[in-house]
Motif scaffolding. Structure first.
Motif, PDB file in Angstrom:
ATOM      1  N   LEU A 163       0.782  -1.434  -0.070  1.00 13.77           N
ATOM      2  CA  LEU A 163       0.077   0.080  -0.006  1.00 13.77           C
ATOM      3  C   LEU A 163       0.923   1.138   0.123  1.00 13.77           C
ATOM      4  O   LEU A 163       0.530   2.256  -0.633  1.00 13.77           O
ATOM      5  CB  LEU A 163      -0.786  -0.097   1.201  1.00 13.77           C
ATOM      6  CG  LEU A 163      -2.295  -0.807   1.241  1.00 13.77           C
ATOM      7  CD1 LEU A 163      -2.814  -0.784   2.579  1.00 13.77           C
ATOM      8  CD2 LEU A 163      -3.126  -0.366   0.051  1.00 13.77           C
ATOM      9  N   LEU A 164       1.966   1.211   0.822  1.00 10.92           N
ATOM     10  CA  LEU A 164       2.684   2.267   0.777  1.00 10.92           C
ATOM     11  C   LEU A 164       3.331   2.854  -0.579  1.00 10.92           C
ATOM     12  O   LEU A 164       3.433   3.673  -1.053  1.00 10.92           O
ATOM     13  CB  LEU A 164       3.950   2.012   1.863  1.00 10.92           C
ATOM     14  CG  LEU A 164       4.966   3.214   2.152  1.00 10.92           C
ATOM     15  CD1 LEU A 164       4.284   4.343   2.659  1.00 10.92           C
ATOM     16  CD2 LEU A 164       5.938   2.517   2.848  1.00 10.92           C
ATOM     17  N   THR A 165       3.688   1.573  -1.194  1.00 13.14           N
ATOM     18  CA  THR A 165       4.243   2.020  -2.786  1.00 13.14           C
ATOM     19  C   THR A 165       3.367   2.618  -3.564  1.00 13.14           C
ATOM     20  O   THR A 165       3.333   3.544  -4.390  1.00 13.14           O
ATOM     21  CB  THR A 165       4.513   0.468  -3.153  1.00 13.14           C
ATOM     22  OG1 THR A 165       5.955   0.183  -2.543  1.00 13.14           O
ATOM     23  CG2 THR A 165       5.323   0.738  -4.721  1.00 13.14           C
ATOM     24  N   LEU A 166       1.801   2.062  -3.591  1.00 12.27           N
ATOM     25  CA  LEU A 166       0.845   2.425  -4.509  1.00 12.27           C
ATOM     26  C   LEU A 166       0.405   3.971  -4.062  1.00 12.27           C
ATOM     27  O   LEU A 166       0.255   4.795  -4.915  1.00 12.27           O
ATOM     28  CB  LEU A 166      -0.316   1.640  -4.225  1.00 12.27           C
ATOM     29  CG  LEU A 166      -0.083   0.152  -4.943  1.00 12.27           C
ATOM     30  CD1 LEU A 166      -1.574  -0.535  -4.424  1.00 12.27           C
ATOM     31  CD2 LEU A 166      -0.068   0.214  -6.295  1.00 12.27           C
ATOM     32  N   VAL A 167       0.485   4.285  -2.804  1.00 13.51           N
ATOM     33  CA  VAL A 167       0.028   5.591  -2.403  1.00 13.51           C
ATOM     34  C   VAL A 167       1.231   6.633  -2.696  1.00 13.51           C
ATOM     35  O   VAL A 167       0.891   7.874  -3.110  1.00 13.51           O
ATOM     36  CB  VAL A 167      -0.065   5.470  -0.740  1.00 13.51           C
ATOM     37  CG1 VAL A 167      -0.416   7.079  -0.299  1.00 13.51           C
ATOM     38  CG2 VAL A 167      -1.370   4.826  -0.408  1.00 13.51           C
ATOM     39  N   SER A 168       2.462   6.288  -2.690  1.00 10.58           N
ATOM     40  CA  SER A 168       3.479   6.991  -2.943  1.00 10.58           C
ATOM     41  C   SER A 168       3.428   7.354  -4.411  1.00 10.58           C
ATOM     42  O   SER A 168       3.626   8.466  -4.774  1.00 10.58           O
ATOM     43  CB  SER A 168       4.910   6.297  -2.723  1.00 10.58           C
ATOM     44  OG  SER A 168       5.187   6.158  -1.258  1.00 10.58           O
TER      45      SER A 168
ATOM     46  N   ALA B 240       0.085  13.229  -8.384  1.00 14.81           N
ATOM     47  CA  ALA B 240      -0.598  14.391  -7.862  1.00 14.81           C
ATOM     48  C   ALA B 240       0.056  15.460  -7.666  1.00 14.81           C
ATOM     49  O   ALA B 240      -0.524  16.595  -7.170  1.00 14.81           O
ATOM     50  CB  ALA B 240      -1.736  14.139  -6.801  1.00 14.81           C
ATOM     51  N   GLY B 241       1.343  15.534  -7.680  1.00 11.57           N
ATOM     52  CA  GLY B 241       2.161  16.769  -7.745  1.00 11.57           C
ATOM     53  C   GLY B 241       2.709  16.991  -6.144  1.00 11.57           C
ATOM     54  O   GLY B 241       3.054  17.802  -5.798  1.00 11.57           O
TER      55      GLY B 241
ATOM     56  N   ALA C 155      -8.367   9.846  -1.900  1.00 14.42           N
ATOM     57  CA  ALA C 155      -7.843  10.577  -0.820  1.00 14.42           C
ATOM     58  C   ALA C 155      -6.754  11.489  -1.431  1.00 14.42           C
ATOM     59  O   ALA C 155      -6.560  12.514  -0.945  1.00 14.42           O
ATOM     60  CB  ALA C 155      -7.415   9.904   0.268  1.00 14.42           C
ATOM     61  N   VAL C 156      -5.864  10.967  -1.924  1.00 13.62           N
ATOM     62  CA  VAL C 156      -4.617  11.630  -2.586  1.00 13.62           C
ATOM     63  C   VAL C 156      -5.002  12.710  -3.517  1.00 13.62           C
ATOM     64  O   VAL C 156      -4.416  13.681  -3.727  1.00 13.62           O
ATOM     65  CB  VAL C 156      -3.646  10.626  -3.142  1.00 13.62           C
ATOM     66  CG1 VAL C 156      -2.520  11.349  -3.996  1.00 13.62           C
ATOM     67  CG2 VAL C 156      -3.038   9.720  -2.236  1.00 13.62           C
ATOM     68  N   TRP C 157      -5.944  12.328  -4.548  1.00 12.67           N
ATOM     69  CA  TRP C 157      -6.335  13.342  -5.598  1.00 12.67           C
ATOM     70  C   TRP C 157      -6.955  14.420  -4.742  1.00 12.67           C
ATOM     71  O   TRP C 157      -6.777  15.634  -5.277  1.00 12.67           O
ATOM     72  CB  TRP C 157      -7.482  12.639  -6.429  1.00 12.67           C
ATOM     73  CG  TRP C 157      -7.975  13.610  -7.610  1.00 12.67           C
ATOM     74  CD1 TRP C 157      -7.240  14.127  -8.664  1.00 12.67           C
ATOM     75  CD2 TRP C 157      -8.983  14.580  -7.317  1.00 12.67           C
ATOM     76  NE1 TRP C 157      -8.011  15.041  -9.390  1.00 12.67           N
ATOM     77  CE2 TRP C 157      -8.974  15.463  -8.544  1.00 12.67           C
ATOM     78  CE3 TRP C 157      -9.823  14.958  -6.431  1.00 12.67           C
ATOM     79  CZ2 TRP C 157      -9.671  16.470  -8.827  1.00 12.67           C
ATOM     80  CZ3 TRP C 157     -10.802  15.953  -6.485  1.00 12.67           C
ATOM     81  CH2 TRP C 157     -10.744  16.695  -7.651  1.00 12.67           C
ATOM     82  N   ALA C 158      -7.890  14.325  -3.896  1.00  9.13           N
ATOM     83  CA  ALA C 158      -8.547  15.472  -3.173  1.00  9.13           C
ATOM     84  C   ALA C 158      -7.411  16.110  -2.403  1.00  9.13           C
ATOM     85  O   ALA C 158      -7.341  17.542  -2.564  1.00  9.13           O
ATOM     86  CB  ALA C 158      -9.570  14.882  -2.002  1.00  9.13           C
TER      87      ALA C 158
END
Length: 953
Positions: free
Chosen positions: A569-574, A580-581, A675-678
């Motif tokens: 999950l950490l890799t995917l979220v990174s 997302a900049g 979550a990351v996009w927002a």
């Protein structure tokens, strides 16, 4: 005052419908402005007879109970050119709205004028008025013969009953706008020194003014060229007035629901009545009356005895005689009954109407006419209109809740101001908000947006303490220029999240009256970007962003810390953060079954001082059930540190209680990507808030008045007299560009090689030779251009070859040639401007060449532009590197390029009749930017959607 135009001639003059407008006054009520008509004589006389002795003396410098017959004819018979008069009117049958308390500012005083004046009525609000119109105020001007610059003597008079509501300043804005349209550049007026209010109207309008006292009279001179201050004054007054008008809707306490008396047309009425009765009226909240005309809907609560009060305090009325005072009218009746209801409610004091029922513009031309008549009647009576086909209004102000909608279950309390258009979208948004546990301060559905729009609500929410974030679901934007101006101002104070259905704004839903547009489909993206709003692609994203900005602080930067339940999950979220900049500055992967100490250590590290600017928490256990330990720890840390936090945790969505600590609530998202996009969108907005957006570009020494005179003169002659466009030749293009300090490189158009040699000798060697045909002018690859010619024999040969190439490619066109002195080498650019019916002036920039057009590597801007906007346009294209020393080439003079682009933006903003302009090429060398060719096309334009005057549109 000259009387060189006869009454018959003035009566026959074309009536300028484009000068008509509905306006909002300082107290939030509305009125109608229009040019005076010969039939207004009786109403003007009544207006004068009702004026006080003081106002009459201020206006005419003498006692005057009645206007003499000859003067009266002169006042109402105008030519709409040399003599102009505008009147503010309302139907005489509508009782006067009590005046707002006077305020000691310049806008509020009794605008009594100086020179003689005019006014008028006629019934343009339907047959219900019956008694015609009464005049509330007059503004007029007479052009002074032979004046240079063109100057007019102006005068104002406002009814005593209307003084203190800002009508004087509105009349000045409108009559000044008309004067500019007619080529008048300056107003002069004579005012008595004791008429401080009239002097204040001139002084506080923001124009450049001068005044001097002579023989006991103050002579005031007003330069009508807009200034930064005049624009700011107009925007401030517009914001206050439109905000107050929304208070009349959202702050209503006495609600009247009017529904049909036939069961086949009573669905909205029955639903609204049930909603009203189910919600009831808490002490201090709204007081509700339900009236079904001509009789109650069978089976509805309105079948009660007239005057009966339900257990909730609602009064059920059978006739209008049973109805007391009203603040807000809620209409669920067919269109045929709506206008009558509006008229009767106005007599009861209503300040607004919400139309729930449909059957208007979406049905065709007849329905559009009914919709316009409804709005005309409402505005004439001082009321704002929400709808038709609206879902209604819901507000959650403590002690003053309003339930004027079809929503069986209202959204919970909160800080989100939510605006949408169609009833269907309101249903979706209301349910989404409720399901996520996201509260609203107000929800407004505008339906067809016949009157009240998102612009009005943004004006209100700007200073509303109960609203912390504004969310707009737009199906169309009727006035992009005004939207951009208001949204930019609001976004500097509060987050504004916008979703536009259809993305481009080119698709117009049934019932929405929107001007056509030829602007590029991505033009709307640029308008939203300039506005500083957060763009959402769908309802899901709209609510995702709202969750963050409503309950979390804005991030201080883009550094992100990640707490994940596994290394995968950490890799995917990174990866999502980088896309997302965002910059991942710290990350922790908790192993399955991590101890409390491990969790505490990880959380403390992420929320430590200067560890990151925001935290993303992702917990998706695979085998064991999700524990609330991480949620509690994260919520407590977020509350303690004030660090922006978002979470994606299995089984949690919206604003769950487990992610709450004190007053701080951490939003939960369905997926980590959401979550990351927002968070990325909010980070970009926070960065925009901190940036310097610059000031509107200002350049001294421009000859704006001269440019307007040139354009007006060219459009007055053939072939423009028939409405045809005018293409400027080189000499006229150079003259117009010179008014804005843009020098067009000298060119000679010739027919033969011999003439080309003569032109080169005159201009000076070396020269460039080009085919005058548009298809070849910039095409070196097709033999249409030859540069750096230094010898006569070379020029003769090149001229023959270019003419041969032109004849073979475009055989039907005479192969003319253009000779120019060689410009310094540099990067070739293209600057364009086009007047769009919807967006107004649209300026674009790109590098020259086919690749730019084919790949659409072009940046856009909608004037007025700031210096920052200009710089962004230049740097915003993908090929901008060529201007900054690409592959060892010398850097171009970007500042000189930006100066040309800024001058074009001012020219496009000033001249609505500038249908199109193309500077191609603009060669930017190491020093200077050189405009080598220009194509300019003029056409008389319609009024822009956001003119330099306040008006409802």
């Amino acid at each position: 005052m000259s009387d060189d135009v006869t009454g018959a001639e003035r009566a026959a003059a074309p009536y300028p419908h484009q000068w008509e407008a509905d306006v909002v006054l300082r107290d939030g009520t509305t009125t109608h402005l229009r040019p005076i008509r010969p039939g207004d004589a009786d109403a003007l006389q009544r207006f004068q007879m009702a004026q006080s002795e003081r106002s009459t003396y201020y206006r005419f410098f003498a006692a005057l109970d009645r206007i003499p017959a000859r003067m009266l004819r002169q006042f109402v018979q105008v030519d709409h050119a040399e003599r102009v008069a505008l009147v503010a009117v309302r139907p005489a049958a509508v009782p006067a709205v009590p005046a707002a308390p006077s305020a000691p500012d310049a806008e509020a005083g009794p605008p009594a004028g100086t020179t003689p004046e005019a006014s008028s009525p006629t019934t343009s609000y339907g047959t219900l008025a019956g008694t015609g119109e009464e005049i509330l105020g007059v503004a007029r001007f007479d052009v002074l013969p032979g004046s240079a610059p063109r100057t007019a003597e102006v005068a104002f008079n406002v009814a005593d009953s209307m003084q203190g509501r800002g009508l004087g300043s509105v009349l000045l804005e409108h009559v000044a706008d008309v004067a500019r349209e007619l080529g008048v550049r300056r107003f002069t007026a004579e005012v008595l020194p004791q008429n401080r209010a009239m002097l204040g109207v001139f002084r506080e309008a923001g124009y450049a003014t001068e005044q001097h006292l002579d023989d006991g009279v103050v002579t005031v001179g007003v330069d009508l060229d807009p200034t930064d201050r005049s624009r700011a004054v107009m925007a401030d007054r517009e914001q206050r007035a439109e905000s107050v008008s929304m208070v009349g809707l959202l702050g209503a306490r006495r609600i009247l629901l009017v529904g049909p008396g036939t069961p086949d047309a009573g669905l909205e009425s029955l639903q609204a009545a049930r909603v009203i009765e189910s919600h009831g009226t808490d002490p201090g909240d709204t007081h509700l009356t339900v009236l079904a005309t001509p009789g109650p809907v069978p089976g509805s609560p309105a079948a009660r005895t007239a005057g009966d009060a339900s257990a909730t305090g609602i009064v059920w009325a059978r006739t209008w005689d049973d109805v007391g005072d009203v603040d807000l009218l809620l209409v669920a009746a067919p269109p045929a009954a709506a206008v009558d209801a509006v008229w009767r409610a106005a007599a009861k004091g209503a300040r607004g109407v919400v139309v729930l029922s449909a059957g208007y513009a979406e049905t065709g031309e007849a329905g559009l006419a009914r919709q316009r008549e409804l709005v005309r009647v409402a505005h004439a009576a001082g009321m704002r209109v929400v709808g038709p086909a609206s879902y209604g209004i819901v507000t959650n102000a403590p002690g003053a809740r309003l339930r004027a909608s079809l929503a069986a279950q209202a959204p919970p309390d909160g800080v989100v101001g939510l605006f949408c258009q169609s009833a269907a979208s309101a249903v979706t948004l209301a349910e989404t908000v409720r399901r996520r546990g996201l509260g609203v301060s107000a929800l407004v559905s505008a339906g067809h947006r016949a009157d009240v729009s998102g612009n009005d609500l943004m004006q209100y929410w700007q200073d509303d303490p109960a609203t912390g974030v504004v969310c707009l679901y737009l199906e169309s934007i009727g006035n992009p220029r005004k939207f951009s101006r208001i949204a930019r101002r609001l976004a500097a104070k509060k987050p504004v999240v916008v979703m536009v259905a259809g993305r481009s704004g080119h698709v117009v839903p049934p019932g929405h009256a929107v001007r056509a547009t030829r602007a590029p489909r991505r033009m709307l993206d640029e308008v939203l970007r300039q506005s500083g709003v957060i763009r959402a692609e769908n309802t899901h994203q709209l609510m995702d962003v709202a969750q963050v900005v409503a309950h979390q602080p804005l991030p201080a930067g883009r550094r992100v810390g990640i707490l994940a339940g596994s290394p995968g999950l950490l890799t995917l979220v990174s990866e999502a953060c980088e896309a997302a900049g965002l910059e991942v500055s710290r990350s922790v992967a908790l192993p399955p079954g991590a101890s409390g100490d491990d969790l505490a250590s990880a959380v403390d590290g992420l929320y430590g001082p200067d560890a990151c600017d925001a935290v993303v928490v992702v917990d998706v256990p695979v085998v064991v059930p999700r524990s609330d330990a991480i949620a509690h720890a994260v919520a407590a840390a977020a509350a303690r540190s004030g660090r922006t936090t978002v979470a994606s945790m299995l089984g949690l969505h919206g604003m769950p209680g487990v992610l709450r600590s004190g007053d701080v609530r951490v939003p939960a998202f369905a997926t980590p990507e959401d979550a990351v996009w927002a968070l990325g969108a909010v980070v970009r907005y926070a960065r925009w808030r901190e940036q310097d957006h610059g000031e509107p570009v200002r350049i001294d020494g421009l000859e704006r008045a001269r440019a307007r005179e040139l354009v007006e003169g060219w459009l007055a002659g053939p072939p423009a007299g028939d409405g045809a466009p005018v293409s400027l030749d080189e000499a006229r293009a150079a003259e117009l560009l010179a008014c804005y300090g843009i020098r067009l490189w000298q060119t000679r158009t010739v027919r033969t090689p011999g003439e080309a040699v003569a032109a080169a000798t005159e201009l000076g060697w070396p020269v460039a030779l080009k085919a005058a045909t548009r298809a070849l002018r910039h095409r070196t690859d097709l033999g249409g251009v030859k540069l750096d010619i230094t010898e006569e024999h070379e020029l003769l040969a090149d001229a023959a070859r270019i003419q041969e190439a032109a004849s073979s490619l475009v055989p039907a066109v005479d192969p003319l040639l253009e000779v120019q002195p060689m410009a310094p080498p540099g990067v070739a650019c293209v600057i364009r401007s086009r007047e769009d019916e919807l967006f107004g002036p649209v300026v674009s920039f790109g590098l020259a060449g086919d690749a730019t057009d084919l790949l659409d590597d072009v940046s856009y801007g909608v004037p007025p532009l700031t210096g920052v906007d200009i710089a962004r346009m230049v740097r915003g294209i993908r090929t901008a590197a060529r201007l900054f020393g690409y592959q060892g080439a010398p850097p171009a003079d970007v500042r000189a390029l930006e100066d040309v682009l800024a001058r074009v933006s001012l020219m496009a903003d000033d001249l609505a009749d500038l249908e199109s302009l193309e500077l191609y090429p603009v060669t930017v060398g190491e020093v200077g930017a050189h405009v080598l060719h220009a194509e300019i096309r003029l056409r008389e334009a319609a009024r822009r959607t956001d003119p330099l005057r306040r008006a409802l549109s």
